[in-house]
Design a protein around this motif. Structure first.
Motif, PDB file in Angstrom:
ATOM      1  N   TYR A 142       0.707  -5.616  -9.949  1.00 57.36           N
ATOM      2  CA  TYR A 142       0.779  -4.607  -8.882  1.00 57.36           C
ATOM      3  C   TYR A 142       0.007  -3.338  -9.243  1.00 57.36           C
ATOM      4  CZ  TYR A 142       2.546  -1.244  -5.532  1.00 57.36           C
ATOM      5  OH  TYR A 142       2.621  -0.292  -4.562  1.00 57.36           O
ATOM      6  N   TRP A 143       0.331  -2.746 -10.366  1.00 54.78           N
ATOM      7  CA  TRP A 143      -0.322  -1.480 -10.730  1.00 54.78           C
ATOM      8  C   TRP A 143      -1.788  -1.660 -11.132  1.00 54.78           C
ATOM      9  CZ3 TRP A 143       1.200   2.661  -8.752  1.00 54.78           C
ATOM     10  CH2 TRP A 143       2.551   2.920  -8.515  1.00 54.78           C
ATOM     11  N   GLN A 189      -3.468  -1.706  -7.784  1.00 53.74           N
ATOM     12  CA  GLN A 189      -3.405  -0.391  -7.140  1.00 53.74           C
ATOM     13  C   GLN A 189      -4.368   0.595  -7.790  1.00 53.74           C
ATOM     14  OE1 GLN A 189      -1.730   1.349  -4.718  1.00 53.74           O
ATOM     15  NE2 GLN A 189      -0.673  -0.398  -3.813  1.00 53.74           N
ATOM     16  N   GLY A 249       2.119   2.617  -3.463  1.00 55.85           N
ATOM     17  CA  GLY A 249       1.204   2.859  -4.581  1.00 55.85           C
ATOM     18  C   GLY A 249       0.284   4.039  -4.364  1.00 55.85           C
ATOM     19  N   SER A 294      -7.711   2.206  -6.210  1.00 53.01           N
ATOM     20  CA  SER A 294      -7.741   3.673  -6.083  1.00 53.01           C
ATOM     21  C   SER A 294      -8.966   4.253  -6.775  1.00 53.01           C
ATOM     22  CB  SER A 294      -6.461   4.269  -6.674  1.00 53.01           C
ATOM     23  OG  SER A 294      -5.311   3.794  -5.995  1.00 53.01           O
ATOM     24  N   TYR A 327       0.815  -1.212   0.000  1.00 49.20           N
ATOM     25  CA  TYR A 327       0.000   0.000   0.000  1.00 49.20           C
ATOM     26  C   TYR A 327       0.850   1.265   0.000  1.00 49.20           C
ATOM     27  CZ  TYR A 327      -4.113  -2.866   0.824  1.00 49.20           C
ATOM     28  OH  TYR A 327      -5.131  -3.783   0.695  1.00 49.20           O
TER      29      TYR A 327
END
Length: 345
Positions: free
Chosen positions: A305-306, A309, A189, A313, A186
């Motif tokens: 990962y992205w 994230q 990101g 978000s 966390y």
């Protein structure tokens, strides 16, 4: 020949319309003056945390990496000399700075509930502003717009510095946290930035609902914790997983964020694994009874990962927008008076 006297030149004044947004600079100055202690405290927090992250990613990482290099070079020697303090210091500072990045959204939520709206409604400052030509909607917009920009910029800066510090130690420090460690995941990101904006809108809404600074402060922080827990639980399911199949001999495999695992049967069914490896005699018998052909594990590799994230978000930003709209709706209902504004709350 005489001429009529002319009036002396002087400054030309114009009367501004009361409905013209020329009051915005005055509102901005008033907002900064009213919340100056909070602005100074937040600035100090960001500066201290940012300086610690720069220290972590620079000298502390270099010293810890050198200590680990010395340790690995003499691991099998009777006499070994390495800087253990540098390793411990890096670990401690990393823990503290990571906690600072993750606690920032809760500070924002607590301040927004306790001071931004809750205290102003409790003390009557908001009503005073409404009687001086500032509509309740413009009052709330002014209290959300500028803090949102400052919060997003400062929290984003801390996240960026944390990621730089973590990247500097990746592959150089043996005890460095992996990318899928929950706190590291966390703090590296965009989720803390989105969570801070959600906390700002949540705190403003709680202040409008409760109109008590302490109650709004506490409630906003608690509810934001519940929101984060919900996002954390749902996050692994926001993006399709990758299934890694392994032999019964080796057991489940696959690095990353594990979502589920078990055994595959010859008919293609997925069953819970009674044990972890076919190398164990008792386990081999149980797997044979199930007709298992291999283990499987559903994981999110580092390539996810992205996507994880950004998806999380986006969800938080939608929640923030809904909270902001709800806050405006609550304010409109509570200030609807004979004149259409500034009525009884």
């Amino acid at each position: 020949m005489t001429t009529a006297p002319t009036a002396p030149a002087g400054p030309v004044t114009t009367t501004a319309r009361p409905d013209r947004p020329a009051r915005a600079p005055r509102q901005l100055r008033w907002l900064l003056r009213l919340h100056r202690p909070a602005v100074l405290a937040w600035t100090a927090f960001v500066l201290v945390a940012g300086a610690a992250l720069l220290w972590l990613g620079g000298p502390l990482t270099d010293a810890s990496a050198a200590a680990w290099k010395d340790y690995n070079a003499c691991a099998f020697s009777e006499r070994c000399s390495y800087d253990q303090d540098a390793i411990v210091r890096y670990k401690d500072v990393y823990t503290y700075t990571t906690s600072a990045v993750l606690v920032a959204p809760f500070l924002v939520a607590a301040w927004a509930g306790g001071s931004l709206t809750g205290r102003e409604l409790e003390s009557g400052t908001a009503r005073l502003a409404w009687t001086q030509g500032v509509t309740p909607a413009r009052w709330l917009a002014g209290r959300l717009a500028l803090p949102a920009v400052l919060v997003a910029a400062s929290t984003g800066l801390l996240v960026w510095l944390h990621r730089l510090a973590w990247t500097a130690g990746e592959g150089r420090i043996d005890t460095a946290k992996p990318w899928d460690d929950a706190a590291t995941f966390y703090a590296n990101g965009t989720v803390p930035v989105a969570l801070a904006l959600a906390g700002l809108c949540l705190g403003a809404l709680e202040g409008l609902l409760l109109r008590r600074s302490l109650a709004a402060l506490t409630t906003a922080a608690v509810v934001l914790g519940g929101l984060w827990a919900t996002v954390h639980t749902a996050l692994p399911h926001l993006w399709p997983t990758v299934t890694v199949v392994s032999s019964l001999r080796n057991g489940p495999s696959g690095a990353g964020i594990a979502v589920g695992e078990g055994v595959l049967t010859s008919g293609g069914d997925r069953l819970s694994a009674p044990c972890s490896s076919g190398m164990i005699p008792g386990c081999r018998t149980e797997l044979a009874d199930l007709g298992a052909t291999g283990f499987y594990r559903d994981v999110h590799p580092v390539a996810h990962y992205w996507p994880l994230q950004l998806t999380a978000s986006a969800v938080l930003l939608v929640v923030a927008a809904l909270l902001a709209l709800t806050a405006f709706r609550v304010l409109r209902l509570r200030t609807a008076g004979p004149a259409g504004k500034g009525g009884p709350a």
